[in-house]
Design an enzyme around this catalytic site. Structure first.
Site, PDB file in Angstrom:
ATOM      1  N   CYS A   1       0.852  -1.181   0.000  1.00 12.13           N
ATOM      2  CA  CYS A   1       0.000   0.000   0.000  1.00 12.13           C
ATOM      3  C   CYS A   1       0.886   1.227   0.000  1.00 12.13           C
ATOM      4  O   CYS A   1       1.537   1.538   1.001  1.00 12.13           O
ATOM      5  CB  CYS A   1      -0.920   0.010   1.208  1.00 12.13           C
ATOM      6  SG  CYS A   1      -1.951   1.488   1.266  1.00 12.13           S
TER       7      CYS A   1
ATOM      8  N   GLY B   1      -0.616   4.704  -4.529  1.00 16.95           N
ATOM      9  CA  GLY B   1       0.836   4.608  -4.647  1.00 16.95           C
ATOM     10  C   GLY B   1       1.318   3.376  -5.381  1.00 16.95           C
ATOM     11  O   GLY B   1       2.179   3.456  -6.268  1.00 16.95           O
TER      12      GLY B   1
ATOM     13  N   HIS C   1       0.124   4.548  -0.275  1.00 10.57           N
ATOM     14  CA  HIS C   1      -0.264   5.689   0.564  1.00 10.57           C
ATOM     15  C   HIS C   1       0.065   5.407   2.025  1.00 10.57           C
ATOM     16  O   HIS C   1       0.446   6.323   2.776  1.00 10.57           O
ATOM     17  CB  HIS C   1      -1.751   6.028   0.372  1.00 10.57           C
ATOM     18  CG  HIS C   1      -2.687   5.409   1.350  1.00 10.57           C
ATOM     19  ND1 HIS C   1      -3.224   4.138   1.184  1.00 10.57           N
ATOM     20  CD2 HIS C   1      -3.196   5.868   2.522  1.00 10.57           C
ATOM     21  CE1 HIS C   1      -4.021   3.870   2.195  1.00 10.57           C
ATOM     22  NE2 HIS C   1      -4.030   4.893   3.023  1.00 10.57           N
TER      23      HIS C   1
END
Length: 364
Positions: free
Chosen positions: A118, A286, A120
């Site tokens: 992940c 991201g 972010h």
């Protein structure tokens, strides 16, 4: 008791629940967001740390263990009434077996389960690691934070002024690559479309919203979500995935609909990511930016160190990304992704044993 609580509040202290109400220890979190996408950070979970210490589990093995034995924690914090359909979480993991030579490790939690990567969350956890003392000797003006994720180690670069972290934060990805390009997929209700599949710590399908008769900038979010979810299910059925290092990573996380502007440009390109069980990313995603850069590089649309800007169609928030370097013997690149992460608060969550919804509920 009411008078005592009011007095505490008047003195600038938040009232507390009476200790006798709490049959289980409260769950403490740090609340953050990156580009509008929430991150509920769980600084530690004793059961996970005990499993690492006793069984020396790898991070992927720990993820399976937590899913099997501690999933009520994810559901309690991510689902309603404490969370919502768009909530995302990160469990910080300690213990040498899980962390290895990194500064910290993390498991990523969403409404439907767990993820291998992940972006972010990595940007936010870079700041969290410095501000909460998880890096022994931070350096000014920038500190390197190595974070072990289920997909591998990523490196964040975090501004540090000697007192607090700052923005923007960037990270260097695990090796990212184009898994397949120009793949024809028959999507029920939409007909035949052509997708690219890229890996940026997890796999995504990419296509322009125009192929589905939609506009990523102006169509209703519900229509985009429905179409993207249909593509995800169709790709899962029609295109088997393979990861060169671990079959645990060979799953399609979601679909990213774009504005079709894949050729290099100084102007932002807009996308929306729909992942897991129709969960919508509020930021440009991201790991999705990572995979999309890898695809653009593979197609010859961008060169090394050409930076592109990516805009979220839901919030308008921006990430930048560029292919930093080639990696290994197969056509992979390390991608740099940059964005801004912010604190929004801290929380103490409690559960009463007699509450039939204490572990949350998922509302669609």
């Amino acid at each position: 008791m009411a008078a005592e609580a009011a007095g505490a509040a008047d003195a600038g202290r938040a009232p507390r629940l009476p200790p006798r109400w709490l049959q289980a220890p409260p769950l403490l979190t740090v609340e953050m967001h990156t580009g509008g996408e929430p991150l509920r950070v769980i600084p530690r979970l004793e059961a996970a740390e005990a499993a690492v210490a006793s069984s020396r589990l790898s991070l992927l093995a720990l993820q399976r263990h937590v899913a099997a034995t501690q999933d009520h924690v994810r559901r309690a914090l991510v689902h309603e009434p404490r969370g919502h359909r768009g909530m995302y979480g990160a469990l910080v993991v300690r213990g040498e077996a899980a962390v290895g030579d990194a500064d910290l490790a993390a498991l990523f939690l969403h409404g439907a389960g767990y993820s291998a990567m992940c972006g972010h969350a990595v940007l936010a956890l870079g700041r969290f690691a410095l501000d909460y003392g998880l890096v022994a000797a931070p350096r000014c003006p920038e500190t390197t934070v190595r974070l072990r994720c289920p997909c591998g180690v990523v490196t964040a670069f975090v501004p540090w002024d000697g007192w607090r972290s700052g923005n923007p934060v960037c990270f260097h990805s695990v090796p990212a690559f184009a898994a397949a390009t120009d793949v024809p997929i028959d999507v029920p209700g939409h007909g035949k479309v052509v997708v690219d599949i890229g890996y940026g710590g997890t796999f995504y399908a990419f296509l322009s919203a125009e192929q589905l008769g939609l506009d990523v900038c102006s169509s209703k979010t519900g229509d985009l979500v429905s179409a993207a979810s249909a593509v995800t299910e169709a790709v899962k059925k029609q295109f088997p995935l393979h990861h060169p290092e671990s079959e645990d990573l060979a799953f399609l996380y979601g679909t990213i609909l774009t504005d079709g502007k894949d050729a290099f440009s100084e102007e932002p390109t807009t996308n929306i990511c729909v992942f897991a069980d129709e969960q919508v990313d509020r930021c440009p995603t991201g790991s999705g930016v990572t995979a999309r850069i890898a695809l653009q590089y593979h197609k010859g649309l961008i060169q090394l160190n050409q930076s592109r800007t990516f805009r979220s169609s839901t919030t308008g928030s921006l990430f930048t990304g560029k292919a930093e370097a080639k990696f290994g013997d197969y056509s992979a690149v390390v991608v740099e992704v940059s964005g801004e992460a912010f604190y929004t608060g801290t929380a103490t969550f409690t559960m009463e044993e007699e509450d039939p919804l204490k572990h949350g509920f998922f509302f669609k």
